[in-house]
Design a protein around this motif. Structure first.
Motif, PDB file in Angstrom:
ATOM      1  N   LEU A 107       4.249 -13.786  -6.580  1.00 48.63           N
ATOM      2  CA  LEU A 107       5.072 -13.142  -5.557  1.00 48.63           C
ATOM      3  C   LEU A 107       4.821 -11.645  -5.691  1.00 48.63           C
ATOM      4  CD1 LEU A 107       7.227 -13.607  -3.374  1.00 48.63           C
ATOM      5  CD2 LEU A 107       8.959 -13.309  -5.152  1.00 48.63           C
ATOM      6  N   ALA A 108       4.068 -11.081  -4.720  1.00 50.45           N
ATOM      7  CA  ALA A 108       3.540  -9.727  -4.880  1.00 50.45           C
ATOM      8  C   ALA A 108       3.919  -8.843  -3.699  1.00 50.45           C
ATOM      9  CB  ALA A 108       2.024  -9.777  -5.031  1.00 50.45           C
ATOM     10  N   PRO A 109       4.897  -7.946  -3.875  1.00 55.19           N
ATOM     11  CA  PRO A 109       5.239  -7.001  -2.801  1.00 55.19           C
ATOM     12  C   PRO A 109       4.048  -6.145  -2.378  1.00 55.19           C
ATOM     13  CG  PRO A 109       6.939  -7.013  -4.500  1.00 55.19           C
ATOM     14  CD  PRO A 109       5.796  -7.808  -5.033  1.00 55.19           C
ATOM     15  N   GLY A 110       3.158  -5.852  -3.317  1.00 53.55           N
ATOM     16  CA  GLY A 110       1.997  -5.034  -2.986  1.00 53.55           C
ATOM     17  C   GLY A 110       1.095  -5.702  -1.967  1.00 53.55           C
ATOM     18  N   TYR A 111       0.993  -7.024  -2.060  1.00 54.72           N
ATOM     19  CA  TYR A 111       0.172  -7.739  -1.088  1.00 54.72           C
ATOM     20  C   TYR A 111       0.839  -7.735   0.281  1.00 54.72           C
ATOM     21  CZ  TYR A 111      -2.626 -11.420   1.056  1.00 54.72           C
ATOM     22  OH  TYR A 111      -3.444 -12.124   1.901  1.00 54.72           O
ATOM     23  N   SER A 112       2.165  -7.766   0.291  1.00 52.39           N
ATOM     24  CA  SER A 112       2.893  -7.672   1.561  1.00 52.39           C
ATOM     25  C   SER A 112       2.587  -6.355   2.253  1.00 52.39           C
ATOM     26  CB  SER A 112       4.404  -7.795   1.316  1.00 52.39           C
ATOM     27  OG  SER A 112       4.722  -9.057   0.770  1.00 52.39           O
ATOM     28  N   SER A 113       2.454  -5.289   1.473  1.00 49.46           N
ATOM     29  CA  SER A 113       2.124  -3.982   2.048  1.00 49.46           C
ATOM     30  C   SER A 113       0.738  -3.994   2.679  1.00 49.46           C
ATOM     31  CB  SER A 113       2.200  -2.901   0.969  1.00 49.46           C
ATOM     32  OG  SER A 113       3.510  -2.784   0.455  1.00 49.46           O
ATOM     33  N   VAL A 114      -0.203  -4.662   2.010  1.00 50.10           N
ATOM     34  CA  VAL A 114      -1.558  -4.761   2.559  1.00 50.10           C
ATOM     35  C   VAL A 114      -1.536  -5.531   3.877  1.00 50.10           C
ATOM     36  CG1 VAL A 114      -3.862  -5.718   2.180  1.00 50.10           C
ATOM     37  CG2 VAL A 114      -2.664  -4.580   0.311  1.00 50.10           C
ATOM     38  N   GLN A 115      -0.781  -6.619   3.901  1.00 47.16           N
ATOM     39  CA  GLN A 115      -0.667  -7.397   5.133  1.00 47.16           C
ATOM     40  C   GLN A 115      -0.016  -6.581   6.248  1.00 47.16           C
ATOM     41  OE1 GLN A 115       1.466 -10.752   3.295  1.00 47.16           O
ATOM     42  NE2 GLN A 115      -0.232 -12.084   3.928  1.00 47.16           N
ATOM     43  N   LYS A 116       1.022  -5.816   5.889  1.00 45.28           N
ATOM     44  CA  LYS A 116       1.718  -4.998   6.890  1.00 45.28           C
ATOM     45  C   LYS A 116       0.795  -3.912   7.441  1.00 45.28           C
ATOM     46  CE  LYS A 116       5.934  -2.301   7.614  1.00 45.28           C
ATOM     47  NZ  LYS A 116       5.229  -1.186   8.278  1.00 45.28           N
ATOM     48  N   ASP A 117      -0.006  -3.306   6.551  1.00 45.34           N
ATOM     49  CA  ASP A 117      -0.944  -2.276   7.008  1.00 45.34           C
ATOM     50  C   ASP A 117      -1.927  -2.853   8.024  1.00 45.34           C
ATOM     51  OD1 ASP A 117       0.266  -0.455   5.365  1.00 45.34           O
ATOM     52  OD2 ASP A 117      -1.242  -0.603   3.757  1.00 45.34           O
ATOM     53  N   TYR A 118      -2.377  -4.066   7.770  1.00 52.51           N
ATOM     54  CA  TYR A 118      -3.313  -4.696   8.706  1.00 52.51           C
ATOM     55  C   TYR A 118      -2.616  -5.010  10.031  1.00 52.51           C
ATOM     56  CZ  TYR A 118      -6.239  -8.215  10.906  1.00 52.51           C
ATOM     57  OH  TYR A 118      -6.998  -8.916  11.819  1.00 52.51           O
ATOM     58  N   SER A 119      -1.400  -5.544   9.935  1.00 54.42           N
ATOM     59  CA  SER A 119      -0.660  -5.886  11.155  1.00 54.42           C
ATOM     60  C   SER A 119      -0.368  -4.645  11.984  1.00 54.42           C
ATOM     61  CB  SER A 119       0.645  -6.591  10.769  1.00 54.42           C
ATOM     62  OG  SER A 119       1.393  -6.923  11.915  1.00 54.42           O
ATOM     63  N   ASP A 120       0.027  -3.552  11.326  1.00 54.37           N
ATOM     64  CA  ASP A 120       0.307  -2.300  12.043  1.00 54.37           C
ATOM     65  C   ASP A 120      -0.962  -1.757  12.692  1.00 54.37           C
ATOM     66  OD1 ASP A 120       2.916  -2.503  11.247  1.00 54.37           O
ATOM     67  OD2 ASP A 120       2.752  -1.018   9.626  1.00 54.37           O
ATOM     68  N   ALA A 121      -2.076  -1.826  11.960  1.00 50.03           N
ATOM     69  CA  ALA A 121      -3.339  -1.318  12.504  1.00 50.03           C
ATOM     70  C   ALA A 121      -3.772  -2.144  13.708  1.00 50.03           C
ATOM     71  CB  ALA A 121      -4.421  -1.349  11.423  1.00 50.03           C
ATOM     72  N   LEU A 122      -3.530  -3.448  13.667  1.00 49.77           N
ATOM     73  CA  LEU A 122      -3.884  -4.314  14.793  1.00 49.77           C
ATOM     74  C   LEU A 122      -3.048  -3.973  16.025  1.00 49.77           C
ATOM     75  CD1 LEU A 122      -5.541  -6.720  15.785  1.00 49.77           C
ATOM     76  CD2 LEU A 122      -3.745  -8.228  14.911  1.00 49.77           C
ATOM     77  N   ASN A 123      -1.756  -3.730  15.830  1.00 50.03           N
ATOM     78  CA  ASN A 123      -0.886  -3.355  16.949  1.00 50.03           C
ATOM     79  C   ASN A 123      -1.282  -1.998  17.523  1.00 50.03           C
ATOM     80  OD1 ASN A 123       0.668  -5.687  16.833  1.00 50.03           O
ATOM     81  ND2 ASN A 123       2.102  -4.806  15.334  1.00 50.03           N
ATOM     82  N   ASP A 124      -1.641  -1.070  16.620  1.00 50.89           N
ATOM     83  CA  ASP A 124      -2.054   0.261  17.084  1.00 50.89           C
ATOM     84  C   ASP A 124      -3.311   0.172  17.947  1.00 50.89           C
ATOM     85  OD1 ASP A 124       0.059   1.393  15.762  1.00 50.89           O
ATOM     86  OD2 ASP A 124      -1.123   2.055  14.014  1.00 50.89           O
ATOM     87  N   VAL A 125      -4.238  -0.685  17.565  1.00 52.73           N
ATOM     88  CA  VAL A 125      -5.469  -0.840  18.346  1.00 52.73           C
ATOM     89  C   VAL A 125      -5.150  -1.411  19.727  1.00 52.73           C
ATOM     90  CG1 VAL A 125      -7.596  -2.191  18.531  1.00 52.73           C
ATOM     91  CG2 VAL A 125      -7.060  -1.006  16.418  1.00 52.73           C
ATOM     92  N   ARG A 126      -4.265  -2.377  19.767  1.00 54.92           N
ATOM     93  CA  ARG A 126      -3.913  -2.984  21.052  1.00 54.92           C
ATOM     94  C   ARG A 126      -3.267  -1.965  21.991  1.00 54.92           C
ATOM     95  NH1 ARG A 126      -1.348  -8.518  18.440  1.00 54.92           N
ATOM     96  NH2 ARG A 126      -3.356  -9.599  18.097  1.00 54.92           N
ATOM     97  N   LEU A 127      -2.374  -1.136  21.441  1.00 59.07           N
ATOM     98  CA  LEU A 127      -1.726  -0.112  22.259  1.00 59.07           C
ATOM     99  C   LEU A 127      -2.729   0.949  22.715  1.00 59.07           C
ATOM    100  CD1 LEU A 127       1.623   0.394  20.280  1.00 59.07           C
ATOM    101  CD2 LEU A 127       1.319  -0.723  22.502  1.00 59.07           C
ATOM    102  N   ALA A 128      -3.606   1.365  21.782  1.00 59.03           N
ATOM    103  CA  ALA A 128      -4.602   2.384  22.122  1.00 59.03           C
ATOM    104  C   ALA A 128      -5.574   1.858  23.168  1.00 59.03           C
ATOM    105  CB  ALA A 128      -5.346   2.818  20.858  1.00 59.03           C
ATOM    106  N   GLU A 129      -5.938   0.581  23.042  1.00 60.97           N
ATOM    107  CA  GLU A 129      -6.847  -0.012  24.022  1.00 60.97           C
ATOM    108  C   GLU A 129      -6.187  -0.083  25.401  1.00 60.97           C
ATOM    109  OE1 GLU A 129      -9.606  -4.043  24.511  1.00 60.97           O
ATOM    110  OE2 GLU A 129      -7.847  -4.061  23.203  1.00 60.97           O
ATOM    111  N   LYS A 130      -4.921  -0.454  25.398  1.00 56.32           N
ATOM    112  CA  LYS A 130      -4.187  -0.549  26.666  1.00 56.32           C
ATOM    113  C   LYS A 130      -4.093   0.812  27.346  1.00 56.32           C
ATOM    114  CE  LYS A 130       0.218  -2.198  28.535  1.00 56.32           C
ATOM    115  NZ  LYS A 130       1.543  -2.806  28.207  1.00 56.32           N
ATOM    116  N   ASN A 131      -3.821   1.854  26.554  1.00 57.63           N
ATOM    117  CA  ASN A 131      -3.719   3.211  27.107  1.00 57.63           C
ATOM    118  C   ASN A 131      -5.078   3.699  27.604  1.00 57.63           C
ATOM    119  OD1 ASN A 131      -2.391   5.790  27.625  1.00 57.63           O
ATOM    120  ND2 ASN A 131      -3.543   6.543  25.829  1.00 57.63           N
ATOM    121  N   TYR A 132      -6.125   3.380  26.864  1.00 61.20           N
ATOM    122  CA  TYR A 132      -7.476   3.798  27.252  1.00 61.20           C
ATOM    123  C   TYR A 132      -7.871   3.157  28.584  1.00 61.20           C
ATOM    124  CZ  TYR A 132     -12.589   4.207  27.034  1.00 61.20           C
ATOM    125  OH  TYR A 132     -13.912   4.463  27.324  1.00 61.20           O
TER     126      TYR A 132
END
Length: 364
Positions: A107-132
């Motif tokens: 049970l690793a909180p650090g791995y949760s952070s890695v997963q969250k970073d990926y999820s946030d980056a994926l959402n940011d790309v979708r928003l940036a693509e939509k705006n572009y």
């Protein structure tokens, strides 16, 4: 009156003086220094065989000590990449695992952070693509501003780069776990040779390895060859190996690598031997004796039965006359099951005793 006195001592003297001496057995040998002459018709003569010494092709060899090691690419120490608590173990000592098999889960909180970073980056790309795309559409219909389109394009590219980095980080951990748990997997196939996993224990990110996996179907033997002998050895040369644990086991290998460096203290060079180990009898850390072939040359070779031992010296019997033999000290070299190479003490043409030496007397 006459008195007769009987003395037992006197009777014994009379008895002994009347006993006839038996002749001593005739000696079989006449010994003069290290020269022995066997007397005529002695049975020992029938037990002796001789042979004329000749030169034969004899293989040179070099023997050095070595230590059995695991091959680095076939060895893995596994630690947790995150701090966390062990919630499950999938392995036990001695178990065979394949690359990618689960080893333990934490049970690793650090791995949760890695997963969250990926999820946030994926959402940011979708928003940036939509705006572009929206800015592209506005410019296309003449109501957009070129500068805003360029800014949207730059933002979109930056977000994609961030997503790529986050994805690489997530993929590096080679896990599809979710919910804050992380499964550590085996990086190689092999056997679990050390297992310190305890369910419930807390592991720190920089903790020592808790599992060791090794593939031992092949092993290395690390040996040292003297600088003067290294010229006889080349990569790929066959070698024979002996270990004290299994003295009768035939082990062969090949020279895998010869170091480019010379140990200045011992004037020796490290040589790696690779051996097959299908039965896993060769264990890392065992000592071994490695024999390298060093070519052939003409040399005096005699039957093993001709070589005799006296203390710390070896000798042979050389025939000097019909029934006369001289003990000669020799220096033996390489030995095999049936023959011995003699480095000094004999020359071609000498006639040696090959059988019957055990019946000869001790001399100087």
């Amino acid at each position: 009156m006459k008195i007769l006195i009987f003395s037992p001592v006197f009777a014994l003297i009379i008895s002994c003086s009347g006993k006839k001496e038996e002749p001593q057995q005739k000696e079989a040998f006449h010994i003069l220094g290290n020269r022995v002459t066997i007397k005529n018709n002695d049975p020992v003569l029938k037990k002796i065989t001789t042979e004329t010494v000749t030169e034969q092709e004899s293989g040179n060899s070099i023997t050095s000590a070595g230590t059995i090691e695991t091959i680095p690419n076939n060895y893995a120490e596994i630690a947790s990449p995150f701090s966390g608590r062990v919630i499950r173990s999938f392995v036990s000592i001695g178990q065979h695992v394949n690359a990618g098999s689960p080893v333990f889960e934490i049970l690793a909180p650090g791995y949760s952070s890695v997963q969250k970073d990926y999820s946030d980056a994926l959402n940011d790309v979708r928003l940036a693509e939509k705006n572009y795309k929206r800015q592209q559409d506005l410019v296309k219909h003449g109501v957009g501003i070129q500068k805003e389109l360029e800014e949207a394009e730059t933002e979109y590219k930056n977000k994609k780069t961030s997503l790529s980095n986050a994805s690489s980080t997530l993929n590096a951990y080679n896990s599809k776990s979710s919910g804050g748990t992380y499964i550590i997997k085996a990086p190689i196939s092999g056997e679990i040779i050390s297992n310190k996993i305890v369910t419930g224990q807390y592991l720190k990110e920089d903790s020592e390895p808790v599992v060791i996996i090794a593939e031992l179907s092949k092993v290395w033997i690390s040996g040292a060859v003297k600088e003067k002998d290294i010229r006889f050895i080349s990569p790929g040369d066959p070698v024979s190996v002996k270990v004290n644990t299994y003295p009768d086991m035939e082990i062969t290998g090949k020279v895998y690598h010869i170091s480019e460096l010379v140990d200045e203290d011992t004037r020796s060079i490290k040589v790696l031997i690779q051996c097959d180990n299908p039965q896993r009898k060769l264990k890392p850390g065992m000592y071994a004796a490695v024999t390298y072939s060093a070519g052939t040359e003409k040399a005096v070779v005699i039957p093993s039965g001709a070589l005799m031992q006296q203390g710390d010296r070896q000798y042979v019997w050389i025939q000097s006359a019909k029934q006369e033999f001289i003990k000669r000290i020799v220096v033996p070299g390489n030995t095999s099951e049936k023959t011995v190479r003699i480095n000094s003490g004999l020359k071609p043409g000498d006639i040696i005793m090959t059988q019957g030496g055990i019946y000869m007397p001790d001399t100087q």
